[in-house]
Design a protein around this motif. Structure first.
Motif, PDB file in Angstrom:
ATOM      1  N   TYR A 198       0.834  -1.207   0.000  1.00 46.25           N
ATOM      2  CA  TYR A 198       0.000   0.000   0.000  1.00 46.25           C
ATOM      3  C   TYR A 198       0.871   1.260   0.000  1.00 46.25           C
ATOM      4  O   TYR A 198       0.656   2.184  -0.798  1.00 46.25           O
ATOM      5  CB  TYR A 198      -0.910  -0.046   1.222  1.00 46.25           C
ATOM      6  CG  TYR A 198      -1.636   1.231   1.548  1.00 46.25           C
ATOM      7  CD1 TYR A 198      -2.720   1.661   0.781  1.00 46.25           C
ATOM      8  CD2 TYR A 198      -1.259   2.004   2.645  1.00 46.25           C
ATOM      9  CE1 TYR A 198      -3.400   2.840   1.093  1.00 46.25           C
ATOM     10  CE2 TYR A 198      -1.928   3.176   2.967  1.00 46.25           C
ATOM     11  CZ  TYR A 198      -2.990   3.600   2.183  1.00 46.25           C
ATOM     12  OH  TYR A 198      -3.658   4.762   2.500  1.00 46.25           O
ATOM     13  N   LEU A 199       1.875   1.306   0.895  1.00 48.24           N
ATOM     14  CA  LEU A 199       2.745   2.483   0.958  1.00 48.24           C
ATOM     15  C   LEU A 199       3.606   2.595  -0.295  1.00 48.24           C
ATOM     16  O   LEU A 199       3.844   3.703  -0.796  1.00 48.24           O
ATOM     17  CB  LEU A 199       3.627   2.413   2.201  1.00 48.24           C
ATOM     18  CG  LEU A 199       2.912   2.489   3.559  1.00 48.24           C
ATOM     19  CD1 LEU A 199       3.936   2.478   4.690  1.00 48.24           C
ATOM     20  CD2 LEU A 199       2.031   3.731   3.655  1.00 48.24           C
ATOM     21  N   HIS A 200       4.051   1.469  -0.801  1.00 47.38           N
ATOM     22  CA  HIS A 200       4.864   1.478  -2.034  1.00 47.38           C
ATOM     23  C   HIS A 200       4.061   2.045  -3.194  1.00 47.38           C
ATOM     24  O   HIS A 200       4.590   2.845  -3.991  1.00 47.38           O
ATOM     25  CB  HIS A 200       5.318   0.052  -2.341  1.00 47.38           C
ATOM     26  CG  HIS A 200       6.123  -0.067  -3.595  1.00 47.38           C
ATOM     27  ND1 HIS A 200       7.437   0.361  -3.684  1.00 47.38           N
ATOM     28  CD2 HIS A 200       5.803  -0.570  -4.829  1.00 47.38           C
ATOM     29  CE1 HIS A 200       7.886   0.137  -4.899  1.00 47.38           C
ATOM     30  NE2 HIS A 200       6.928  -0.433  -5.616  1.00 47.38           N
ATOM     31  N   ASP A 201       2.795   1.665  -3.290  1.00 54.13           N
ATOM     32  CA  ASP A 201       1.944   2.168  -4.366  1.00 54.13           C
ATOM     33  C   ASP A 201       1.682   3.669  -4.236  1.00 54.13           C
ATOM     34  O   ASP A 201       1.396   4.342  -5.240  1.00 54.13           O
ATOM     35  CB  ASP A 201       0.615   1.417  -4.388  1.00 54.13           C
ATOM     36  CG  ASP A 201       0.776  -0.038  -4.822  1.00 54.13           C
ATOM     37  OD1 ASP A 201       1.853  -0.385  -5.365  1.00 54.13           O
ATOM     38  OD2 ASP A 201      -0.163  -0.831  -4.611  1.00 54.13           O
ATOM     39  N   LEU A 202       1.779   4.176  -3.007  1.00 52.75           N
ATOM     40  CA  LEU A 202       1.623   5.614  -2.791  1.00 52.75           C
ATOM     41  C   LEU A 202       2.899   6.384  -3.125  1.00 52.75           C
ATOM     42  O   LEU A 202       2.897   7.613  -3.125  1.00 52.75           O
ATOM     43  CB  LEU A 202       1.226   5.895  -1.344  1.00 52.75           C
ATOM     44  CG  LEU A 202      -0.185   5.475  -0.927  1.00 52.75           C
ATOM     45  CD1 LEU A 202      -0.383   5.702   0.572  1.00 52.75           C
ATOM     46  CD2 LEU A 202      -1.243   6.244  -1.721  1.00 52.75           C
ATOM     47  N   GLY A 203       3.976   5.659  -3.409  1.00 53.54           N
ATOM     48  CA  GLY A 203       5.219   6.305  -3.827  1.00 53.54           C
ATOM     49  C   GLY A 203       6.220   6.541  -2.718  1.00 53.54           C
ATOM     50  O   GLY A 203       7.251   7.204  -2.944  1.00 53.54           O
ATOM     51  N   TYR A 204       5.969   6.004  -1.526  1.00 52.27           N
ATOM     52  CA  TYR A 204       6.914   6.185  -0.427  1.00 52.27           C
ATOM     53  C   TYR A 204       8.128   5.274  -0.592  1.00 52.27           C
ATOM     54  O   TYR A 204       7.995   4.126  -1.039  1.00 52.27           O
ATOM     55  CB  TYR A 204       6.257   5.881   0.917  1.00 52.27           C
ATOM     56  CG  TYR A 204       5.269   6.923   1.378  1.00 52.27           C
ATOM     57  CD1 TYR A 204       5.701   8.185   1.786  1.00 52.27           C
ATOM     58  CD2 TYR A 204       3.902   6.640   1.418  1.00 52.27           C
ATOM     59  CE1 TYR A 204       4.794   9.144   2.225  1.00 52.27           C
ATOM     60  CE2 TYR A 204       2.990   7.587   1.862  1.00 52.27           C
ATOM     61  CZ  TYR A 204       3.441   8.835   2.254  1.00 52.27           C
ATOM     62  OH  TYR A 204       2.537   9.782   2.687  1.00 52.27           O
ATOM     63  N   ALA A 205       9.287   5.784  -0.232  1.00 54.12           N
ATOM     64  CA  ALA A 205      10.504   4.986  -0.221  1.00 54.12           C
ATOM     65  C   ALA A 205      10.718   4.419   1.179  1.00 54.12           C
ATOM     66  O   ALA A 205      10.464   5.095   2.183  1.00 54.12           O
ATOM     67  CB  ALA A 205      11.702   5.845  -0.616  1.00 54.12           C
ATOM     68  N   GLY A 206      11.192   3.179   1.252  1.00 54.35           N
ATOM     69  CA  GLY A 206      11.451   2.568   2.550  1.00 54.35           C
ATOM     70  C   GLY A 206      12.545   3.308   3.302  1.00 54.35           C
ATOM     71  O   GLY A 206      13.386   3.993   2.701  1.00 54.35           O
ATOM     72  N   ASP A 207      12.590   3.140   4.609  1.00 58.97           N
ATOM     73  CA  ASP A 207      13.523   3.930   5.420  1.00 58.97           C
ATOM     74  C   ASP A 207      14.501   3.080   6.223  1.00 58.97           C
ATOM     75  O   ASP A 207      15.239   3.609   7.052  1.00 58.97           O
ATOM     76  CB  ASP A 207      12.742   4.824   6.381  1.00 58.97           C
ATOM     77  CG  ASP A 207      12.004   4.045   7.461  1.00 58.97           C
ATOM     78  OD1 ASP A 207      11.414   3.003   7.131  1.00 58.97           O
ATOM     79  OD2 ASP A 207      12.009   4.482   8.632  1.00 58.97           O
ATOM     80  N   ASP A 208      14.529   1.766   6.023  1.00 61.13           N
ATOM     81  CA  ASP A 208      15.379   0.932   6.878  1.00 61.13           C
ATOM     82  C   ASP A 208      16.637   0.423   6.174  1.00 61.13           C
ATOM     83  O   ASP A 208      17.362  -0.404   6.726  1.00 61.13           O
ATOM     84  CB  ASP A 208      14.585  -0.264   7.417  1.00 61.13           C
ATOM     85  CG  ASP A 208      14.348  -1.341   6.373  1.00 61.13           C
ATOM     86  OD1 ASP A 208      14.448  -1.034   5.164  1.00 61.13           O
ATOM     87  OD2 ASP A 208      14.065  -2.492   6.759  1.00 61.13           O
TER      88      ASP A 208
END
Length: 500
Positions: free
Chosen positions: A166-176
């Protein structure tokens, strides 16, 4: 009297008018809503009228409210395994966090064993193989990627959770560093993209899809669990918050050493960048925690509203509870893992349409060990050989609970709390892994026996905030002997191997 006979005759006067007007023949649905780390005194039904929980308050106004509900062990995995299986931690074997629930141990849908039910699990699982459908739940919505190292050997460790997608589809980049989203990252998102709202949307879709067939849906929110931060951090004024009445309790030397070391660590190290050496810091983290409670409440409201809109509420049992509490400044402690009331006592609501939709306060003390047997009885008139018992006779007749409550602790995991005293370092290691067995009687006596740490005894009627451990007072010898006998008999009955 069996459930079907009860429904036909309207045996309980409180429910008779409702039953006569709304008789149904189809199987009841179950909506199981639960949170992670929510203490009992966070809603109006338990005396808190200033935290904004209008949806939970409304649910409570139509529910059976368990005055004092307790978990089986005050940490996530053991407790939630009990809520799913009806077994004590030493029986389902998940005695510590991140221990996978064995395949052969049945969960609620497996115990119900009715193929007509559509089953779904959404949210935090924490019983192994976090993001994979299992244990009788055919629809599975996952939100946590942080348990990857605990996946079974046969699982795809590169698979991502539904919330990650869901977050990936919103365009967010992972932070870990590996493309995943940490809990800290998720806690900084707008409320419309946070985990509670995500689960609300998926739960609504499930209800819409299965509105015409019996269903069992479990929705498990992570919040108000740490990191104790979210989009409603500023909803409550920290300076206006009442501090717990036992905030200044000094934790005398006759209290468990592990508890005193935990307190020392929280105060000296703080949490999440919040300085806990000052009252101001405690108020800040409390305000954040209460904001998370309100955030969950809003999503609970969305799910319950859809249940009403689809005209399913009159045939759906709704359970709301949590897997354990949180100390949240009581005794200047955080989190769980201790036997104080704030850690082991949880909210517990059950809206059972067949029993009426008016609030009834169930006096007494109740254990989650009885939750699964009660639900099996309500859903299918099905008895079981589980260690708990169905509470349906109490729910129908309004009687008070008679049995004492028992709680386990099976040793801590993780890092041993540090100490500046060289003399205490070895002692800290020794008590860190110490098991505890607790009994709470219906008349308010509470005793906690530890393998290698200080024992505790409280009279909750005189000391509800547990500020004075009276175990070592000579005048209590008779009571201690009586309570010890209760614990030993219970251990024998449930074949508990721990020697206290």
């Amino acid at each position: 009297m069996k459930r079907r006979e009860f429904l036909k005759t309207g045996a309980a006067c409180v429910a008779a008018p409702y039953i006569l007007q709304h008789r149904r023949t189809e199987k009841p649905n179950l909506l199981f809503l639960w949170t992670d780390e929510q203490r009992a005194d966070t809603m109006a039904a338990y005396g808190n009228h200033w935290i904004q929980t209008p949806n939970l308050n409304r649910l409570a106004s139509e529910s059976l409210v368990f005055e004092n509900g307790y978990i089986s062990q005050p940490v996530c995995t053991p407790s939630r395994a009990t809520a799913m299986t009806g077994l004590w931690p030493h029986q389902h074997t998940c005695t510590r966090n991140n221990v996978p629930l064995p395949d052969h141990v049945g969960c609620l849908p497996e115990l119900l064993a009715d193929p007509e039910y559509r089953t779904g699990y959404m949210g935090k699982w924490h019983l192994g193989d976090e993001i994979f459908s299992q244990h009788g739940f055919t629809e599975w919505i996952s939100i946590e990627d942080g348990y990857r190292k605990y996946y079974g050997a046969q699982r795809d460790k590169n698979r991502r959770s539904d919330y990650w997608q869901y977050l990936h589809d919103l365009g967010y980049a992972g932070d870990d560093g590996e493309g995943y989203y940490t809990r800290g990252f998720a806690s900084r998102l707008p409320i419309e993209q946070a985990k509670p709202k995500f689960l609300e949307q998926r739960a609504v879709q499930f209800l819409q899809q299965h509105r015409n067939e019996p269903f069992m849906l479990c929705v498990n929110f992570l919040e108000p669990h740490m990191p104790f931060s979210g989009p409603l951090n500023d909803l409550y004024d920290p300076e206006a918050l009442p501090l717990p009445k036992n905030f200044l309790d000094p934790l005398e030397e006759n209290e468990p050493l592990r508890y005193r070391l935990l307190r020392q660590n929280y105060i000296s190290k703080g949490f999440g960048g919040v300085d806990l050496t000052t009252e101001k810091g405690w108020r800040r983290i409390m305000a954040n925690y209460y904001g998370l409670v309100t955030q969950v409440d809003r999503s609970v409201g969305g799910i319950l509203a859809e249940l009403e809109r689809l005209h399913l509420a009159d045939n759906t049992i709704v359970v709301f509870t949590s897997d354990h509490g949180d100390m949240m400044a009581s005794h200047q402690l955080l989190a769980k893992t201790v036997m104080y009331e704030e850690s082991v006592r949880i909210p517990w609501l059950m809206r059972v349409p067949a029993l009426g939709k008016k609030q009834r306060l169930l006096k007494g003390r109740y254990s989650h060990i009885d939750l699964v047997p009660t639900l099996l009885d309500l859903l299918a008139e099905k008895s079981s050989d589980l260690p708990g018992q169905s509470l349906l006779p109490i729910l129908k007749k309004g009687k008070t609970a008679q049995q004492p409550v028992f709680i386990q602790w099976n040793g801590a995991e993780g890092e041993v709390p540090s100490t500046t005293s060289a003399n205490l370092k070895e002692e800290a290691k020794r008590v860190h892994d110490s098991a505890i067995r607790t009994v709470i009687t219906q008349d308010g006596w509470k005793m906690c026996l530890s393998e290698r740490d200080n024992h505790q005894l409280f009279d909750l009627n005189r000391d509800p905030h547990e500020t004075t451990n009276i175990y070592d007072q000579n005048r209590n010898g008779k009571k201690i002997k009586e309570l010890r006998g209760m614990i030993l008999r219970w251990q024998q009955n449930v074949q508990d191997p721990v020697q206290i």
